[in-house]
Scaffold this active site. Structure first.
Site, short mmCIF file in Angstrom:
data_model
loop_
_atom_site.label_atom_id
_atom_site.label_comp_id
_atom_site.label_asym_id
_atom_site.label_seq_id
_atom_site.Cartn_x
_atom_site.Cartn_y
_atom_site.Cartn_z
N ASP A 143 0.27 -12.65 16.05
CA ASP A 143 0.15 -11.32 15.48
C ASP A 143 0.94 -11.10 14.19
O ASP A 143 0.44 -11.38 13.11
CB ASP A 143 0.52 -10.29 16.54
CG ASP A 143 0.12 -8.89 16.15
OD1 ASP A 143 -0.79 -8.76 15.32
OD2 ASP A 143 0.72 -7.92 16.64
N CYS A 149 -22.31 -10.00 10.10
CA CYS A 149 -22.41 -8.54 9.97
C CYS A 149 -23.72 -8.13 9.29
O CYS A 149 -24.28 -7.09 9.60
CB CYS A 149 -21.23 -7.99 9.17
SG CYS A 149 -19.67 -7.98 10.06
N CYS A 190 -19.50 0.35 11.92
CA CYS A 190 -18.06 0.56 12.10
C CYS A 190 -17.50 1.44 10.97
O CYS A 190 -16.68 2.34 11.21
CB CYS A 190 -17.31 -0.77 12.17
SG CYS A 190 -17.63 -1.88 10.80
N CYS A 215 -15.98 5.42 11.60
CA CYS A 215 -14.54 5.69 11.45
C CYS A 215 -14.33 7.17 11.11
O CYS A 215 -14.84 7.66 10.10
CB CYS A 215 -13.93 4.81 10.36
SG CYS A 215 -12.20 5.23 10.04
N CYS A 221 -13.96 1.83 15.86
CA CYS A 221 -14.71 0.88 15.03
C CYS A 221 -14.99 -0.43 15.76
O CYS A 221 -15.72 -1.28 15.27
CB CYS A 221 -14.00 0.63 13.69
SG CYS A 221 -12.33 -0.01 13.85
S1 SF4 Z 1 -9.06 2.08 14.29
FE1 SF4 Z 1 -10.08 4.11 14.22
S2 SF4 Z 1 -9.21 5.18 12.47
FE2 SF4 Z 1 -8.65 2.98 12.27
S3 SF4 Z 1 -10.27 2.11 10.99
FE3 SF4 Z 1 -10.97 1.84 13.12
S4 SF4 Z 1 -12.19 3.71 13.58
FE4 SF4 Z 1 -11.01 4.10 11.71
S1 SF4 Z 2 -20.01 -2.94 13.51
FE1 SF4 Z 2 -18.88 -3.68 11.73
S2 SF4 Z 2 -17.91 -5.58 12.39
FE2 SF4 Z 2 -19.53 -5.11 13.87
S3 SF4 Z 2 -21.34 -6.23 13.12
FE3 SF4 Z 2 -21.44 -4.17 12.28
S4 SF4 Z 2 -20.44 -4.33 10.28
FE4 SF4 Z 2 -19.86 -6.14 11.43
#
Ligand code: SF4
Ligand code: SF4
Length: 318
Positions: A131, A185, A191, A195, A247
């Protein structure tokens, strides 16, 4: 004694499977083109917020040999940690439900490294990384064939999705390397669109200052930035008491991840029946019992309460 790079790599793979790792791949310790420069730019623009492990010596992350100059190969290992089906919405990040992965991975990597010496019949230099160690583990994992860095910045594997803990063994062994994996992707960007704070402003680029994971785990203040308060009003309450999985939850590669076989990552039985209100009403003794040795315990009860309060505050504004 095994010295041939192909046979040594085969021994690594066999041992990784026997040791309970779900993923294994090997890459060279050569630098990662542009990695350090990209991180430096992110630091200079303030996108890494006050994450000191990223802000310290960003250029040193451009390759594993900055950390271990003698390294020739990097063994990248992954473990599936997901317990719940993807449709289960949790107010806690899934990675934080079981025993702290730093502890689990460190123990497993140390044992793996020790047993590898026995299997090869030779001594070698090694250093383990988990990490926050100063290497670009997701880029190394991609180069080692474990998956690709998705537009949500996480390492995505076609079988396990992004519910994966990563760890590395840097070694002076000459090992036959795996091929990198190309991104799958494609045109997907769910994603980014999902967000709630706009922290993923462009593919593979995260502004930590806007990210609910950062704000609920690392952020020390008592007043959330405007962007997070707006997100709190827009989303279901309780999605983000500790970390944020939004995400990841929407990623199509995360829909069919098998349940983790690693019992250390199973949640405390009491957590299985808890709803948002039960979590926010927890007493300190209950918090300490249920989250003992998990990443949530490191947050402390006081900051967990702060997050509960901030989430409640956001909801009251809606
Ligand atoms: S963890 Fe949550 S706030 Fe952070 S980038 Fe992903 S969806 Fe956005
Ligand atoms: S949700 Fe985001 S990480 Fe997952 S396949 Fe789609 S673009 Fe790629």
């Amino acid at each position: 004694m095994i010295t041939d790079p192909h046979k040594s790599a085969a021994a690594v793979k066999t041992l990784a499977g026997q040791s309970g790792f779900d993923l294994v791949g090997i890459t060279s310790a050569e630098p990662l083109p542009k990695a350090g420069q990209n991180l430096l730019q992110a630091v200079e623009h303030g996108h890494t917020a006050d994450l000191s492990y990223l802000n310290r010596h960003p250029l040193a992350r451009s390759g594993p040999q900055s950390l271990a100059p003698w390294a020739r190969s990097v063994i990248c290992l992954g473990i599936n940690y997901n317990y719940f089906p993807v449709e289960v919405h949790l107010p806690l990040s899934r990675y934080a439900l079981g025993r702290d992965y730093h502890l689990v991975l460190t123990e497993k990597l140390q044992l793996f490294s020790h047993q590898l010496g026995d299997l090869l019949g030779r001594d070698f230099r090694s250093r383990i990384a988990v990490d926050t160690t100063a290497i670009m583990e997701k880029l190394l994992a991609q180069r080692a064939g474990l998956g690709w860095q998705g537009k949500n910045t996480l390492l995505v594997n076609k079988t396990f999705g992004s519910w994966i803990f990563l760890g590395e063994v840097l070694t002076d062994l000459d090992l036959f390397c795996d091929d990198p994996v190309a991104s799958r992707c494609g045109r997907c960007r769910v994603c980014i669109d999902a967000c709630p704070t706009g922290a993923l402003s462009e593919p593979g680029f995260l502004d930590a200052r806007k990210c609910l994971s950062y704000l609920t785990i690392e952020y020390r203040g008592d007043v959330w930035p405007e962007v997070a308060r707006k997100a709190g009003t827009a989303k279901e309450p309780g999605q983000c008491l500790y970390g944020c999985d939004i995400c990841q939850q929407v990623c199509p590669f995360n829909c069919h991840t098998p349940r983790t076989l690693h019992e250390q990552f199973h949640p405390h039985p009491e957590l299985l029946d808890m709803r948002f209100d039960d979590l926010t009403a927890m007493s300190q003794p209950q918090f300490e019992r249920v989250f003992a040795e998990t990443p949530v315990a490191r947050l402390s009860y006081q900051r967990f309460r702060r997050n509960s309060h901030l989430m409640g505050f956001c909801k009251a504004e809606s």
